[in-house]
Design a protein around this motif. Structure first.
Motif, PDB file in Angstrom:
ATOM      1  N   GLY A  48       0.843  -1.187   0.000  1.00 44.42           N
ATOM      2  CA  GLY A  48       0.000   0.000   0.000  1.00 44.42           C
ATOM      3  C   GLY A  48       0.881   1.241   0.000  1.00 44.42           C
ATOM      4  N   GLN A  91       1.348   7.123   3.815  1.00 39.30           N
ATOM      5  CA  GLN A  91       0.492   8.302   3.908  1.00 39.30           C
ATOM      6  C   GLN A  91       1.242   9.516   4.409  1.00 39.30           C
ATOM      7  N   ARG A 121       0.269  -0.683   9.478  1.00 37.47           N
ATOM      8  CA  ARG A 121      -1.094  -0.417   9.030  1.00 37.47           C
ATOM      9  C   ARG A 121      -1.473  -1.285   7.827  1.00 37.47           C
ATOM     10  N   ILE A 122      -0.586  -1.321   6.854  1.00 39.19           N
ATOM     11  CA  ILE A 122      -0.884  -2.063   5.627  1.00 39.19           C
ATOM     12  C   ILE A 122      -1.065  -3.546   5.921  1.00 39.19           C
ATOM     13  N   LYS A 130      -1.965  -4.886   8.715  1.00 44.50           N
ATOM     14  CA  LYS A 130      -3.233  -5.022   9.445  1.00 44.50           C
ATOM     15  C   LYS A 130      -4.435  -4.971   8.493  1.00 44.50           C
ATOM     16  N   GLU A 131      -4.433  -3.973   7.628  1.00 41.22           N
ATOM     17  CA  GLU A 131      -5.578  -3.806   6.719  1.00 41.22           C
ATOM     18  C   GLU A 131      -5.799  -5.003   5.818  1.00 41.22           C
ATOM     19  N   LEU A 132      -4.713  -5.590   5.367  1.00 40.69           N
ATOM     20  CA  LEU A 132      -4.855  -6.644   4.362  1.00 40.69           C
ATOM     21  C   LEU A 132      -4.903  -8.053   4.934  1.00 40.69           C
ATOM     22  N   THR A 133      -4.416  -8.193   6.165  1.00 37.67           N
ATOM     23  CA  THR A 133      -4.377  -9.560   6.721  1.00 37.67           C
ATOM     24  C   THR A 133      -4.952  -9.667   8.128  1.00 37.67           C
ATOM     25  N   GLY A 134      -5.135  -8.556   8.805  1.00 37.81           N
ATOM     26  CA  GLY A 134      -5.598  -8.602  10.180  1.00 37.81           C
ATOM     27  C   GLY A 134      -4.482  -8.800  11.193  1.00 37.81           C
ATOM     28  N   GLU A 189      -1.542  -8.122  13.672  1.00 38.51           N
ATOM     29  CA  GLU A 189      -1.068  -6.994  14.473  1.00 38.51           C
ATOM     30  C   GLU A 189       0.126  -7.402  15.312  1.00 38.51           C
ATOM     31  N   TYR A 245     -10.239 -11.940   5.721  1.00 39.86           N
ATOM     32  CA  TYR A 245      -9.152 -11.475   4.861  1.00 39.86           C
ATOM     33  C   TYR A 245      -8.844 -12.560   3.835  1.00 39.86           C
TER      34      TYR A 245
END
Lengths: 234, 234
Positions: free
Chosen positions: A47, A50, A61-62, A64-68, A70, A113
């Motif tokens: 990703g 930012q 962040r990326i 987390k967003e794509l795979t969950g 953490e 995901y």
DNA sequence: ATAATAAGTGTTTTTTTTACAATTAATAAT
DNA sequence: ATTATTAATTGTAAAAAAAACACTTATTAT
């Protein structure tokens, strides 16, 4: 606000290479690309960085967003800057990588995901220069593993010697002698034997060990010739 | 042309860390910053990546523009992405580094450029996060030097064993035993003894050696415990 | 001729690495 | 209860590598 004039501003992406170890085999985590162009093709988790985000936040962040996932400790691999590496628009990518315990993150990586583990020896075709990234990460993992007794933060909390040996054998694609491997690891004095055993993989069961974190922190850079004839490495 | 929408585009800079070796001492090449803000302060050689330029071209161009040096083989060190590392405007920097023979590039580095060599142990205060970059580059140099018999493309064409030893001693800030150091290097069979001597530094003179490039290429990844007790490294 | 300087070289001891196979603990099957 | 099965655990001897250690040599300047 003052800015630099007449300079080109470029998209900066992060791509995450997540290796996983399930106690037996080394695997690679991939997702199906969500953006247009090559949509649906297998890809690393990536990703764009930012506005007010540095690399470590961005990579977390990326992922987390794509795979969950953490709390995965990632390390920078390399920055890829080929002009046409992304055919849509020039994008510089900073690749990060990690090696995690698959079981430990099983729950986070649920059905919501579309991330999948692939055996490292049998991965699908990847978009852009992602295969190059994976190859470089494998190489770096080997390099580190060859000289560092333990694969860093990359290990499960508790692990057995046979598991650890499998991990090394997966990374190096090579069989090691049990006795010598064990002796070398013990000689680091970084392993603390536990009283319980893992009974999953044998009748006898294998004792768990934990990393002595105090010693390890004090000894982060300890080198150890963990594999025979490291000169034979590619 | 299609582009990615609603994404932040960022300045991407390259900074070059050039270590130099003059046969005796390890040095660092610095310039006085030309841009506004912190103008005149000591800095690494840096500049922005251009529209159609990848990292290796960019780093070569920037080094040439600021120092006159050409043909220097540089290797990527790390990408620095802290949000406020450049107070003017957010800039990601990809750092490249090299180790060169100071004498070999003496002519290119003339008075036209305001570049100066500083002893590695006595460098001025640097702008931004450049000191951090230098520290990381030193660390990487050590890491490589510890396990690779020769500092890669980073050596002068011809060199003597005492010079090479000085280089290693400079890098590690540690004194090695002449006999053991020599024996380890010879054991690689990568050194070809020349017939001429360097008479600069002693009455007896020291024989020059060259790198056997064929063997070296075939053996690029050969590991060697070149320094005693590498575990003592920080 | 002699003094001064740094280069070059060998041996012994210690440590590390390697190669190699029998025993043990736990469970499952009879 | 005995036996078979499976994988974990453990030791030793031989070979190789690393470390510690100091004298001799080539050359130039005095």
């Amino acid at each position: 606000m003052v800015r630099y004039h007449k300079q080109t501003r470029i998209l900066v992406a992060i791509d995450c290479i997540i290796f996983g170890f399930d106690g037996t085999e080394l695997k690679l985590l991939l997702v199906q690309r969500g953006l247009e162009y090559e949509k649906g093709k297998w890809s690393l988790m990536g990703g764009f960085i930012q506005k007010d985000e540095d690399f470590s936040r961005g990579s977390a962040r990326i992922l987390k967003e794509l795979t969950g996932l953490e709390g995965v400790y990632m390390e920078q691999l390399y920055a890829f800057g080929e002009v046409n590496r992304d055919p849509i628009e020039r994008t510089v990518s900073v690749a990060y990588f990690a090696l995690i315990d698959i079981h430990q993150y099983e729950k986070q990586l649920n059905e919501d995901y579309h991330a999948e583990w692939f055996p490292i020896k049998d991965t699908p075709k990847l978009i852009f220069d992602h295969q190059q990234m994976v190859d470089m990460a494998k190489e770096k993992l080997r390099y580190k593993a060859a000289f560092h007794p333990i694969l860093f933060e990359l290990l499960p909390e508790k692990f057995t010697l046979p598991q650890l040996q499998s991990l090394y054998e997966g990374i190096f694609d090579y069989q090691f002698d049990k006795r010598n491997f064990s002796r070398k690891l013990q000689s680091t004095k970084l392993l603390v034997k536990q009283k319980d055993k893992d009974k999953e993989s044998s009748k006898k069961g294998a004792f768990y060990y934990k990393l002595d974190k105090r010693r390890y922190a004090a000894n982060f850079h300890a080198f150890l010739n963990l594999i025979p004839n490291p000169g034979n490495l590619k």
